[in-house]
Each structure stands twice: as structure tokens, then as C-alpha cells.
Design an enzyme around this catalytic site. Structure first.
Site, PDB file in Angstrom:
ATOM      1  N   GLN A  31       1.001  -1.128  -0.077  1.00  0.00           N
ATOM      2  CA  GLN A  31      -0.209  -0.196  -0.154  1.00  0.00           C
ATOM      3  C   GLN A  31       0.769   1.210   0.185  1.00  0.00           C
ATOM      4  O   GLN A  31       1.556   1.463   0.870  1.00  0.00           O
ATOM      5  CB  GLN A  31      -0.840  -0.017   1.109  1.00  0.00           C
ATOM      6  CG  GLN A  31      -1.806   1.286   1.424  1.00  0.00           C
ATOM      7  CD  GLN A  31      -1.966   1.421   2.991  1.00  0.00           C
ATOM      8  OE1 GLN A  31      -0.766   1.425   3.667  1.00  0.00           O
ATOM      9  NE2 GLN A  31      -2.780   1.722   3.403  1.00  0.00           N
ATOM     10  N   SER A  63       1.764   6.625   2.686  1.00  0.00           N
ATOM     11  CA  SER A  63       2.573   7.728   3.438  1.00  0.00           C
ATOM     12  C   SER A  63       3.660   8.157   2.742  1.00  0.00           C
ATOM     13  O   SER A  63       4.112   7.690   1.828  1.00  0.00           O
ATOM     14  CB  SER A  63       3.025   6.983   4.738  1.00  0.00           C
ATOM     15  OG  SER A  63       2.012   6.727   5.557  1.00  0.00           O
ATOM     16  N   SER A 108       5.018  -1.253   4.020  1.00  0.00           N
ATOM     17  CA  SER A 108       5.436  -2.791   4.326  1.00  0.00           C
ATOM     18  C   SER A 108       5.632  -3.527   2.953  1.00  0.00           C
ATOM     19  O   SER A 108       4.561  -3.436   2.556  1.00  0.00           O
ATOM     20  CB  SER A 108       4.511  -3.110   5.515  1.00  0.00           C
ATOM     21  OG  SER A 108       4.345  -2.209   6.376  1.00  0.00           O
ATOM     22  N   GLU A 158      -8.163  -1.176   7.548  1.00  0.00           N
ATOM     23  CA  GLU A 158      -6.822  -1.460   7.987  1.00  0.00           C
ATOM     24  C   GLU A 158      -7.212  -1.367   9.810  1.00  0.00           C
ATOM     25  O   GLU A 158      -6.880  -2.043  10.498  1.00  0.00           O
ATOM     26  CB  GLU A 158      -5.933  -0.084   7.788  1.00  0.00           C
ATOM     27  CG  GLU A 158      -4.838  -0.187   8.749  1.00  0.00           C
ATOM     28  CD  GLU A 158      -3.798   1.081   8.388  1.00  0.00           C
ATOM     29  OE1 GLU A 158      -4.130   2.036   8.264  1.00  0.00           O
ATOM     30  OE2 GLU A 158      -2.519   0.578   8.647  1.00  0.00           O
ATOM     31  N   GLU A 169      -2.126  10.101  19.039  1.00  0.00           N
ATOM     32  CA  GLU A 169      -2.754  11.487  19.114  1.00  0.00           C
ATOM     33  C   GLU A 169      -3.880  11.428  18.157  1.00  0.00           C
ATOM     34  O   GLU A 169      -4.985  12.084  18.161  1.00  0.00           O
ATOM     35  CB  GLU A 169      -1.738  12.562  18.650  1.00  0.00           C
ATOM     36  CG  GLU A 169      -0.606  12.781  19.723  1.00  0.00           C
ATOM     37  CD  GLU A 169       0.361  11.714  20.063  1.00  0.00           C
ATOM     38  OE1 GLU A 169       0.356  11.041  19.034  1.00  0.00           O
ATOM     39  OE2 GLU A 169       1.030  11.740  20.909  1.00  0.00           O
TER      40      GLU A 169
END
Lengths: 378, 413
Positions: free
Chosen positions: B134, B137, B169, B252, B380
Site C-alpha cells: 500500500q 504515506s 511494508s 486497516e 494522538e
């Protein structure tokens, strides 16, 4: 881990959930903030009208078997009610009478003792209390000075929740000369009993000093049942009180959320600030973990499972901390208004600390929990 | 309230047990992993063995229980996946190879792909023949994923990709990937994204391993230089890539959350076995209090999962309240590692497997656990999710919502 559950039904049943709705509706009307404040600010020790209403609903007999005049539902139903009572802050002697006094009778009472008190409790006609603490220090089998000898009890118990209004007390006293504690049943109309009201941090629940001076006392439970019996009783009460704490914690979280949504500062809802959002998220996490632990305690209590001692201690620690955390942060979210008498934040703050101590502090329950995990692992 | 399977669930559990007993390998210790038994060195042996196991698992019908039958699934409710995972966790099975493809990429294809694409890609992914990764990011777009800058420019029937992804990954072994890229930097940031899938063998892709603080390399950087993707491999409309990415990320959250390092049992066991200056650690009041706190949290998360399973069993979809598990477990893993090392005092720093307790699992966890608090939603971001989606609090006020993407402040880069 002491168990390997494969929960696929780890929740209350539809019937139990409708009992919850019914209880919530009843308490919203009969244990409103205005009604709680009548007890907070007035002279009455508890809301007698609410108590009668609860009796008419049959709540006192929820877990008392039908043979003793109860409804014989069970502990899951009692947990449901406890959560709602905690949410509403209902100012009644329910916890002392039901979770402690009635449970002591059910655990250890003779047929005659059960017959004498349980039907009256189930009808809401008798109030019971549990007398363990002896002033501002931890109570242990070693330091209890109240003594029972030859059917008479002498000593001073303080604070005793609902001791000022109860008809009878379940008293923890040393037997004979040795430091061995046991449970005793004392009728509080006995001339050897003097009671005075005691002020506590939570005036919505009444407390007393009970002075016994040779009052007639019947042993509760087999001779020598002693402190293990006290611990069994406290375990059962711990689960039920955990549900009250859970209800209170959820109510405090709901209040904080509501206020944060309505209050504007710096030109925006304070609920849009991450400092507030993260605070509320942490309260939510604490409440949900406490809820899960309380549910497991309820399961163990309802099945009288071997896991109860560990489950009860876990539920007690989680709920005591979640309620106090939630109540404390609720004041913080309200800012200055949260510090006023007028807002209800302090009612939960008071009740959170009271319930966190009424069966012994979380510090003590944590130690007990580890002791129990050790014996489980051994 | 009870802890029993329904009759159908019990029958399925028995079937899973039988199959695993016959085909899966047994673990030699609590922390043994597929990768530790079959290291991915010297010709990717672990990977090839993992594919072989996945093939058997797919043939037996356990690889995608909730997928529709025409794609190789059994169309079972999600609770069956939980039951299978419970049984499978008792064995040594490959992890980290197929979850992204089966849990995130192919489900996205199910929602946005053509029937022909579903037929072409789903079965190959299911049996492990093709592995997916995937590409989301970027160095400048982590929690703020929509800030990504990898460019997708249209040229006729193709798109040309230039830029960089990170934290991917399995990119080094993947055959296929899903990708979200910026197709229009002149429009608002969430509106200028487009979603694709592509072959990882495409010319212009370069993959580099990232060395983590633990010394291991689970992730990659992926660089794109004029990589071409046919327009037919676009998923969703041009400019609608953000919505597609959200679908992927919702999957996810369902897939992640298990704590793999030392947990309560291990720290409790350590406290029972080591001595402090005043006697056994387990007799020390400060140690006991922390153990109790850890137990209460551990049980709270485990039991919360049972409540989620109850919802699944009733056919309800677990919501974002599921975020609790990772938000509690990830910092807890770090705390357990650090606390365990404290109990070992000066010797706590030793990473030599023959000297450190549990073959240095606590020390390893000290170095891997920070990643748990960052991957798949930082602590967060998870708090924001709970605040916004569970408690219904408003989103933070934002300066980036309505400005054209290329006019947003970026700081020194």
C-alpha cells in the site's frame, strides 16, 4: 490468564437492556438533580419517597430468591440497576442494604436470620448497613477493636454508611480475645446502641457513628468463618458498586461532553480544541475499560465463578479510578463553573471519592489483586 | 451474558481446529515468529514457505471467510474471522505477508474495481501467488495523509507518476500496489487526489529498505520516476482519491491491534522470578501496584475485544471505538518493556539472548514498541478519532481545508 473465554455474548440481554431503559426513565424523574440536591442541602438523610418508589418497582428484591420474598431475577439485573443508580446519584440506602447487608445474609445467614430480614428488605421495609471501619485508618483483622463476647458486642464503628437510618447492622468484630474477626448481626433498636450522624465529603449519602455498648449480637456465618467471609462479601459488593461507579463515570463524561459542545471561547466551541478532545478521549477510554472489567465481574458474580475474586478486584480498581478520573476532569472541562455549588460537577466528584473508599481504597484492592494473581499462578 | 459459541460457531471452530492441527506448524515458544524460524535472507525462504501455506489455507477455504463466494470466500459474518484468528494464533503461521493485500487492497478493488479486475486479482492474492502493498504515506504526509505530494499527471490513456512514498511494508517483495497520488495541486488538498493500482515491476520504481531503531527492516522507501499506469487501473473518479483511501483505511483499523511483544503474563512472571534489594520483586509494594495497574488495563482491553466480538456476532459492524485497543496496548507495550528492564536494574541493558530473560524479549520490545504508537494511527490521531467519531466532537479548526494545495504553508522542507 485464569480463563480462556470465547465471548460471543459478552453483553446484557434485550430484557436486561429494557430493564435499564425503564430504570433510567424512572430515575430521571424521581432522582433528578433537584431531588438529589434536596438531600444534599436538607436535613433528611435519604429520599424516602424515592426509596418507596424503588420498592414499588421491586428493585430491592432483584437478587433475593423468591423463597425469601424477592423477585429472584439475578445479579445481572442487579448490576443493570446499580449502573443506573450510580448515574443518577440516587440518594438512598440501596448499596448498604442490598449489596452489603442482604448479601451478608444470603452468604452466611441462618434460615431464621434470612427469614427475619430478607422479606422485609425485599419489600423496602427494612434498611441494613455494614459496619467495618473504625475511624480514619485502614481496618484490618488485626486492628479492629470492636469485640463480640457471649452474644454481646462493644466498640465504635465510624463511618457507617446509612448507619443513622438502618434497622440492623452487619458488624465486623473481633471474637474473644484473639485477633480473629467475624460478622455479627445487630438489631439497631437495641438499647446498647447509640448512633450519631457523621458529616462526610458526600452529604447525598448519610453516615453515622455507631457505638455499641454490650448490644445483643448474633454471629453471622459458621464460627470461625471470620475474615475470609468479610472478603467474600466485599468481593460481591465490589462488583455491584463498580456498576454504580461506572454509571457515575459515564454521567460525568456525558456532562463534560455536553458542556464542551456548548461553551465557546476564543471564538469557537471548546470541544474543538485538542486539549479538550484528548482529555475527553482519555475519559472515554477509562470508562470503557472499566465497563469491560465490570461486565466480567458481573458475569463472575452471576455464575458464582471461581474467577470472582480476581474479577471483582479488577472491576473495583478500574471503576474506582475511572469514576474519580472522569469526575475530576469533568470539573476541569467546566472551568470556573465546575467549581460552583450550582453546577452538578461536585456531586459526582464527591460520590466518586466516596465510592472509591467505601469498600476500601484502590491501593488496597490492587495489593489484593496481585495476591490473588499469585495464588492463581502458583 | 455467557462465553459460549453458538452451535454454528462451535462447528466452525472445530473445523478450523482440525484443519490447523493437520496443516499448521506448532510454536516452540510464545514469541517465536515465522520470520524467526524462517528468516527472509538467503533467497527469501520464509516468503516462499509463507506462500505455500497461504495456498493450502486458501484451498481449505480459510483465507477470506467474509469474502463473497465468487471471489473464493465463504460469505460468513466477521465473527468467523475472529474465531479462525483465535485458533490460528496458537500455531506458527506466516504473518505480515498477505494481510495488507487481503485486508486492504483487494477490498478496495471490490468496491471500486471492475468485475474483470476482481476476477483477475482477487484469486491470485487469496492463494498467495500475488502479494500487494500500500503506497500511501510520504515523508511529508503521515498523520496528515492528504498532504501527500507524489504527482500523477495524465498523458493520453496513461498517468505518469513522480515522487516518493515511505513506510511501505513489504514493497520489496510485493507484485502489486495501491497508490494515492496528487492529480491536481491547484485545487483544495482533499479534492486533488486520485487512486490507482499498479504493478511493482513497472519501470521507474526503486525500492530501498529502511533500517528501524531495532535494527530490523520491515518498511521501505519507494521512489517513482516517470512510472506509467494505464487509466484503466484508476480506482474511483479523478479527484476522488481521498474517499477511496478512507475506504482502505477503515479496513486497516479492523485488521490491526494485537500486541505481539511481552505482555502482562511476561512482566508478572519476571516479577515473580527476580529479586530486588529488599527481596523478591513481587513482594515490593511499588512493583505490586504497577503490576495491578497493568493487569487492569490488559484485562480491560481483552474484555473490550469480547464486547466487539459480541457486536460482530450479532452482525453489527464495530465502529471507531475499536481504536481503544491500540491506544491502550501500544503505550502499554513500551511501559512493560521499560518496567521489566528496571526490575533487572543495571543488568537490564543486556541484549545478549543467552543472558537476558526471555531471550531479550523485553529489550527487543523497548526498541520496537515506539513504532506501535505511530503506525496505523498515532496515539494522538486515535484520540482525535475517538473524540470526533465516537464522542461526536467537532473537528479541529483548520487552515488547509479550502486553500489550493499549492498555496499551503509547508515550512522548511
Amino acid at each position: 490468564m485464569p480463563y480462556d473465554p470465547r465471548a460471543v455474548n459478552f453483553d446484557f440481554s434485550p430484557d436486561q437492556r429494557s430493564l435499564r431503559e425503564q430504570a433510567r426513565k424512572f430515575l430521571a424523574e424521581h432522582a433528578s438533580s433537584a431531588r438529589v440536591r434536596r438531600i444534599l442541602e436538607g436535613a433528611a438523610p435519604y429520599d424516602a419517597e424515592l426509596w418507596r418508589g424503588m420498592a414499588e418497582m421491586g428493585w430491592m428484591g432483584t437478587a433475593i430468591p423468591e423463597t425469601h420474598g424477592g423477585a429472584g431475577f439475578g445479579y445481572l439485573e442487579l448490576c443493570v440497576l446499580a449502573e443506573e443508580l450510580g448515574r443518577s446519584l440516587a440518594p438512598t440506602p440501596f448499596s448498604s442494604t442490598i449489596y452489603l447487608a442482604a448479601e451478608a445474609l444470603l452468604l452466611a445467614g441462618s434460615p431464621a436470620q434470612k427469614k427475619r430480614w430478607l422479606p422485609r428488605i425485599a419489600q423496602g421495609e427494612a434498611i441494613g448497613c455494614f459496619a467495618l471501619a473504625e475511624g480514619p485508618q485502614v481496618a484490618t483483622p488485626g486492628n479492629i477493636t470492636t469485640r463480640a463476647n457471649g452474644g454481646r458486642v462493644s466498640g465504635t464503628k465510624i463511618p457507617v454508611m446509612d448507619g443513622d437510618v438502618a434497622d440492623f447492622a452487619v458488624v465486623v468484630a473481633g471474637e474473644g480475645n484473639r485477633a480473629r474477626a467475624g460478622l455479627f448481626l445487630v438489631n439497631l433498636t437495641d438499647p446498647g446502641v447509640t448512633r450519631t450522624s457523621v458529616t462526610t465529603v458526600d452529604p447525598t449519602r448519610s453516615h453515622a457513628r455507631l457505638v455499641f455498648d454490650g448490644a445483643a449480637a448474633e454471629p453471622l456465618g459458621a464460627p470461625g468463618a471470620g475474615w475470609p467471609l468479610v472478603e467474600r462479601l466485599l468481593d460481591r459488593a465490589a462488583v455491584l458498586v463498580a456498576f454504580e461507579q461506572l454509571g457515575g463515570a459515564q454521567a460525568a463524561l456525558d456532562m463534560a461532553r455536553q458542556y464542551a459542545l456548548g461553551r465557546f471561547a476564543f471564538g469557537r466551541q471548546i470541544a474543538s480544541f485538542q486539549a479538550i478532545k484528548h482529555k475527553l478521549a482519555d475519559m472515554y477510554v477509562a470508562v470503557e475499560l472499566a465497563r469491560s472489567n465490570a461486565y466480567y465481574g458481573a458475569w463472575a458474580l452471576s455464575k458464582d465463578a471461581a474467577e470472582l475474586p480476581v474479577a471483582a478486584a479488577t472491576a473495583r480498581v478500574a471503576a474506582s479510578e475511572a469514576y474519580y478520573h472522569s469526575a475530576k476532569e469533568n470539573i476541569q472541562v467546566h472551568g470556573g463553573m465546575g467549581f460552583t455549588w450550582e453546577f452538578d460537577c461536585h456531586l459526582h466528584y464527591r460520590r466518586a471519592k466516596l465510592t472509591a473508599l467505601m469498600l476500601g481504597s484502590a491501593r488496597r484492592w490492587k495489593d489484593l489483586l496481585v495476591t490473588r494473581l499469585q495464588s492463581g499462578a502458583a | 451474558m455467557d462465553f459460549d459459541d453458538t452451535r454454528e460457531e462451535a462447528a466452525f471452530r472445530a473445523e478450523a481446529r482440525r484443519w490447523l492441527g493437520a496443516h499448521a506448524e506448532t510454536k516452540s515458544g510464545a514469541f517465536e515468529t515465522w520470520q524467526s524460524r524462517y528468516p527472509d535472507r538467503d533467497g527469501y525462504d520464509g516468503f516462499e514457505r509463507a506462500k505455500a501455506f497461504q495456498h493450502k489455507k486458501a484451498d481449505a477455504g480459510f483465507a477470506a471467510l467474509h469474502w463473497p463466494a465468487e471471489s473464493g470466500g465463504r460469505a460468513l459474518p466477521p465473527i468467523y474471522q475472529v474465531i479462525y484468528a483465535q485458533e490460528e494464533s496458537k500455531y506458527l503461521v506466516p504473518r505480515g505477508y498477505f494481510e495488507i493485500g487481503l485486508g486492504m487492497c483487494i477490498p478496495t478493488l471490490f468496491t471500486y474495481g471492475t468485475d474483470a479486475q476482481k476476477r483477475r486479482y482477487a484469486p491470485a492474492a487469496l492463494c498467495g501467488d500475488e502479494v500487494w502493498c500500500q503506497l500511501f504515506s510520504e515523508p511529508g504526509a503521515g498523520s496528515d495523509l492528504a498532504g501527500l505530494r507524489t504527482r500523477a499527471q495524465r498523458e493520453g490513456d496513461e498517468w505518469v507518476i513522480n515522487g516518493q512514498k515511505i513506510w511501505t511494508s513489504g514493497a520489496h517483495w510485493a507484485d502489486w500496489a495501491i497508490l494515492v497520488a496528487r492529480s491536481d495541486p491547484k485545487t483544495a488538498k482533499h479534492k486533488g487526489l486520485t487512486f490507482f493500482f499498479l504493478s511493482m515491476k513497472s519501470p521507474g520504481i526503486e525500492t530501498r529498505r529502511i533500517k528501524q531503531i531495532s535494527g530490523a527492516s520491515h518498511f521501505n522507501e519507494v521512489y517513482f520516476t516517470d512510472v506509467r499506469i494505464p487509466d484503466g487501473q484508476r480506482l474511483g473518479a479523478v479527484g476522488a482519491g481521498w474517499g477511496v483511501a478512507i475506504t482502505t483505511l477503515m479496513n486497516e483499523r479492523l485488521a490491526s491491534g494485537e500486541l505481539r511483544g511481552p505482555d502482562f503474563e511476561e512482566i508478572f512472571g519476571l516479577a515473580c522470578s527476580v529479586s530486588l534489594e529488599d527481596g523478591p520483586a513481587i513482594a515490593n509494594a511499588a512493583v505490586r501496584e504497577r503490576l495491578a495497574d497493568l493487569y487492569v488495563k490488559t484485562q480491560g482491553v481483552r474484555l473490550t475485544r469480547f464486547r466487539t466480538m459480541t457486536a460482530l456476532s450479532r452482525g453489527e459492524t464495530p465502529g471507531p471505538e475499536n481504536s481503544i485497543g491500540k491506544l491502550v496496548n501500544a503505550p502499554k507495550a513500551q511501559e512493560i518493556a521499560s518496567f521489566a528492564m528496571d526490575l533487572l536494574d543495571m543488568g537490564g541493558v543486556i541484549m545478549d539472548k543467552d543472558t537476558a530473560p526471555l531471550r531479550a524479549a523485553f529489550q527487543e520490545s523497548l526498541l520496537t514498541s515506539p513504532g506501535g504508537r505511530i503506525a496505523a494511527g498515532t496515539d494522538e490521531i486515535l484520540r482525535n478519532i475517538i473524540a470526533e467519531r465516537v464522542l461526536g466532537l467537532p473537528q479541529d479548526m483548520r487552515v488547509d481545508r479550502d486553500l489550493p494545495f499549492d498555496q499551503l504553508p509547508t515550512g522548511a522542507r
